[in-house]
Scaffold this motif. Structure first.
Motif, PDB file in Angstrom:
ATOM      1  N   CYS A   1     -35.873  34.446  30.136  1.00 48.79           N
ATOM      2  CA  CYS A   1     -34.825  35.471  30.053  1.00 48.79           C
ATOM      3  C   CYS A   1     -35.322  36.671  29.252  1.00 48.79           C
ATOM      4  O   CYS A   1     -35.960  36.497  28.210  1.00 48.79           O
TER       5      CYS A   1
ATOM      6  N   PHE B   1     -35.841  39.364  26.575  1.00 47.91           N
ATOM      7  CA  PHE B   1     -35.507  39.321  25.144  1.00 47.91           C
ATOM      8  C   PHE B   1     -36.171  40.512  24.459  1.00 47.91           C
ATOM      9  O   PHE B   1     -37.395  40.606  24.415  1.00 47.91           O
TER      10      PHE B   1
ATOM     11  N   TYR C   1     -25.947  31.280  33.454  1.00 45.85           N
ATOM     12  CA  TYR C   1     -25.971  32.305  32.408  1.00 45.85           C
ATOM     13  C   TYR C   1     -26.079  33.702  33.022  1.00 45.85           C
ATOM     14  O   TYR C   1     -25.311  34.603  32.693  1.00 45.85           O
TER      15      TYR C   1
ATOM     16  N   GLN D   1     -29.536  32.926  21.219  1.00 44.84           N
ATOM     17  CA  GLN D   1     -30.228  34.148  21.623  1.00 44.84           C
ATOM     18  C   GLN D   1     -29.590  34.776  22.858  1.00 44.84           C
ATOM     19  O   GLN D   1     -29.559  35.992  23.002  1.00 44.84           O
ATOM     20  N   ASN D   2     -29.064  33.941  23.754  1.00 39.21           N
ATOM     21  CA  ASN D   2     -28.602  34.438  25.037  1.00 39.21           C
ATOM     22  C   ASN D   2     -27.088  34.582  25.150  1.00 39.21           C
ATOM     23  O   ASN D   2     -26.590  35.016  26.198  1.00 39.21           O
TER      24      ASN D   2
END
Length: 297
Positions: free
Chosen positions: A82, A84, A228, A279-280
């Protein structure tokens, strides 16, 4: 299996984080670090860091693969699927922890060995760099002289990778071609002619996918990531439309928070780490642990 994600953390650790296949890990490292037969690494010891207690901003600090090489060099291989934005900061934090953990209290600094951080990214991160492989050291800003060779950070951006000539492929390119998912099994077989470790990796991949338990765990991880992206995309679109019409109202904020909590719950059910979820989603560790308690009740 079409569209198999070789960067899935469960599969990646099975492939390159298992002492039974350390020859593959050494092939990957020697290729990425451009080692030849005379100065290549010949052995590796894996260190399990999944339960590392140290935290960063309340988040569990977790390394994908951490190991010691035969000359004492420390290495951390991290995979990030993902996007970041703070990848550099996080990698530097992991590097500093890896470097400092070498010394016991009262030990001499001369015992410190080189520490290398390798970041394998499924997204474009370094906007000003065109190459897929970029290496960073500690240099003098004027003379560009290196202060020490103890720090080395690699960023491997898969979207930027293109194989130019399959007949003159290097080991590093062979591995990135494998993980990129851009090349067919037939093309990988051709690549394996120059890098035998790729043939072994493809064979292990087939065995992994035939194992019903392993495949089920892999699919759960992949579903969590797809959920997500789906939730975040929907919330961003809804938030933008609402914002253009009447601004971000309290009701929208509450709806977004509920959606984010649903995402976190799905990720927990897929056994994703607290660090990854935080984090997500933006939720802190305490909020995630609370959701975890609700699930287990």
């Amino acid at each position: 299996m079409e569209n198999f994600n070789r960067l899935n953390d469960l599969y990646f650790k099975k492939l390159l984080g298992d002492k039974k296949r350390k020859n593959l890990t050494l092939s990957f490292l020697n290729g990425i670090l451009n080692k030849d037969d005379e100065n290549c690494f010949t052995d590796i010891t894996f260190l399990d860091k999944d339960n590392e207690p140290l935290t960063l901003d309340g988040k569990l600090s977790k390394l994908d693969i951490r190991a010691d090489l035969n000359d004492g060099t420390q290495v951390d291989i991290e995979v990030q699927v993902c996007p970041f934005k703070l990848m550099a900061e996080r990698s530097l934090y992991y590097w500093s922890k890896m470097y400092s953990e070498q010394l016991e209290k009262g030990a001499e600094y001369k015992k410190l060995k080189k520490a290398i951080a390798i970041n394998l990214l499924a997204f474009d991160y370094l906007e000003d760099e065109q190459d897929w492989h970029n290496i960073y050291n500690l240099l003098n800003v004027k003379s560009h002289n290196k202060l020490t060779d103890h720090i080395e950070m690699h960023f491997l951006e898969l979207p930027k990778f293109t194989l130019k000539d399959m007949r003159k492929i290097r080991a590093s390119e062979a591995w990135i071609a494998y993980f990129s998912g851009k090349y067919s099994k037939k093309e990988l077989e051709e690549i394996a002619m120059t890098t035998p470790a790729i043939k072994e990796a493809v064979e292990f991949e087939d065995i992994f996918l035939q194992d019903k338990i392993e495949r089920r765990a892999y699919e759960q991880r992949e579903k969590a990531i797809r959920d997500y992206y789906s939730y975040m995309s929907a919330f961003k679109e809804e938030g933008l439309q609402q914002g253009l019409q009447e601004g971000l109202q309290q009701g929208l904020q509450q709806g977004l928070q509920q959606g984010i909590r649903k995402v976190a719950i799905n990720l927990l059910k897929a056994n994703m780490s607290i660090d990854f979820i935080s984090q997500n989603t933006g939720l802190n560790e305490q909020e995630i642990l609370h959701l975890q308690q609700l699930i287990t009740k």
